[in-house]
Design a protein around this motif. Sequence first.
Motif, short mmCIF file in Angstrom:
data_model
loop_
_atom_site.label_atom_id
_atom_site.label_comp_id
_atom_site.label_asym_id
_atom_site.label_seq_id
_atom_site.Cartn_x
_atom_site.Cartn_y
_atom_site.Cartn_z
N LEU A 176 13.75 48.75 29.91
CA LEU A 176 12.55 49.50 29.47
C LEU A 176 11.53 48.85 30.68
O LEU A 176 10.50 49.90 31.03
CB LEU A 176 12.08 49.32 28.16
N SER A 177 11.32 47.73 30.86
CA SER A 177 10.33 47.28 31.90
C SER A 177 10.42 47.56 33.14
O SER A 177 9.74 47.63 33.95
CB SER A 177 10.53 45.56 31.70
N HIS A 178 11.77 48.02 33.38
CA HIS A 178 11.96 48.55 34.75
C HIS A 178 11.71 49.98 34.76
O HIS A 178 11.13 50.56 35.58
CB HIS A 178 13.49 48.23 35.04
N VAL A 179 12.24 50.91 33.62
CA VAL A 179 12.05 52.11 33.46
C VAL A 179 10.42 52.49 33.39
O VAL A 179 10.07 53.57 33.98
CB VAL A 179 12.88 52.72 32.53
N ALA A 180 9.58 52.04 32.52
CA ALA A 180 8.32 52.20 32.42
C ALA A 180 7.42 50.69 32.10
O ALA A 180 7.03 50.61 31.18
CB ALA A 180 8.42 52.98 30.92
N PRO A 181 7.44 50.15 33.26
CA PRO A 181 6.61 49.03 33.26
C PRO A 181 5.01 49.15 33.07
O PRO A 181 4.38 49.96 33.40
CB PRO A 181 6.48 48.58 34.74
N ASN A 182 4.77 48.20 31.74
CA ASN A 182 3.16 48.16 31.28
C ASN A 182 3.24 46.82 30.50
O ASN A 182 4.21 46.49 30.16
CB ASN A 182 3.11 49.48 30.73
N PRO A 183 1.97 46.38 30.62
CA PRO A 183 1.97 45.11 29.85
C PRO A 183 2.19 44.98 28.53
O PRO A 183 2.66 44.24 27.88
CB PRO A 183 0.44 44.69 29.99
N MET A 184 1.98 46.44 27.74
CA MET A 184 2.59 46.34 26.20
C MET A 184 4.13 46.03 26.31
O MET A 184 4.47 45.53 25.10
CB MET A 184 2.21 47.64 25.71
N VAL A 185 4.87 46.58 27.11
CA VAL A 185 6.18 46.51 26.90
C VAL A 185 6.49 45.01 27.24
O VAL A 185 7.26 44.31 26.65
CB VAL A 185 7.12 47.27 28.13
#
Length: 378
Positions: free
Chosen positions: A317-326
């Motif tokens: 998920l951190s690669h598909v949709a990186p954002n600080p909440m992930v």
Amino acid sequence: MSDPQDLLRTLAPQVLGYLAARHGQFDACEDAVQEALLAAHRQWPAEGVPSNPRGWLITVAQRRLTDEWRSDSARRDREHSWAAMESDRSVIDLADVGHDGDDTLTLLFLCCHPALSPSSQIALTLRAVGGLDTVSIARAFLVPEATMTRRITRAKQAIRDAGAIFTLPAAADRAARLQAVRHVLYLIFNEGYTSSGGPDLTSHELSAEAIRLTRLLHALLPEDADTTGLLALMLLTDAHRDARTDPSGALIPLAEQDRTRWDRKQIDEGIALVTAALSAAPPGPYQLQAAIAAVHAEAARAEDTDWAQIVALYRVLSHVAPNPMVTVNRAAAVGMLAGPRAGLDLLATVADDRRLAGNHRAVAVRAHLLEMAGEAAA
């Protein structure tokens, strides 16, 4: 569908879509549909539901439009041309109406027009597609009715100013607009599941409406894996609702919830949906979040949770949709798998990210990891 209220909410976007596609005046058609819904509220309980309820609503709304146009002297020319085109039909053929296509998807695209702000997209979607009245929407978002009325009015004006017409977006724009539709539904669900203001943690009305609308979108686009994943995520998350709070309304953390109170029917449906979504297309953010929720749901006890699988899913998920909440959520999972210090180290990588400023989740995760590490004072 036996409940007339449920029937009306299902039919409202279909009726509005029919009228808007025929006449192209979204705001006037929306007002006419609201009048038709009010008439149904008054008449159906006493007289019974008509054999063709959709046709009944369209006929009443059409008459409302006709009356409105006839009373407006500035629109006489348009009325005359419309009346000629209609060949003096004051009542629509209900048999024809009953077989017209469903324009709800087009209506969803229009409500999520890029000319609108996210808050306006949400308000207009709940009003036009959800069939909620302005009072209910204002109450759900804890704003005065007058404020929500202005928001909806501005949204309609923005659509007019943008020259938006009631058609599906061009093929090149359709994917981006569909993404906006899913995002609006996701925001509505999140606001219902964890309210951003007010004394109550949740607003069941909003989360239930988000699930209903996402079911509708899934029925319209059954092959769209992202929509399937979004519906799965909502169902798996909402399945915890009855176990999330104690009698006083205080939050019960996931690990401490009574899992026998989770909605197993929703969990089973959600797992089936996310399994289908993951096998149909490369995983998107909704499918991955739903898969994480499914792993939690499959654990009979908190200590049975497969944290290795959850960490692996968060890594993707951190690669598909990186954002600080992930990263925050991933740090919590890493802390459970590899120890609190590993989780704290990962959390430190986003400590200075301005997007987390004032966010309670990041602070809570850090506090939890520090408690696990025995650093009570920190």
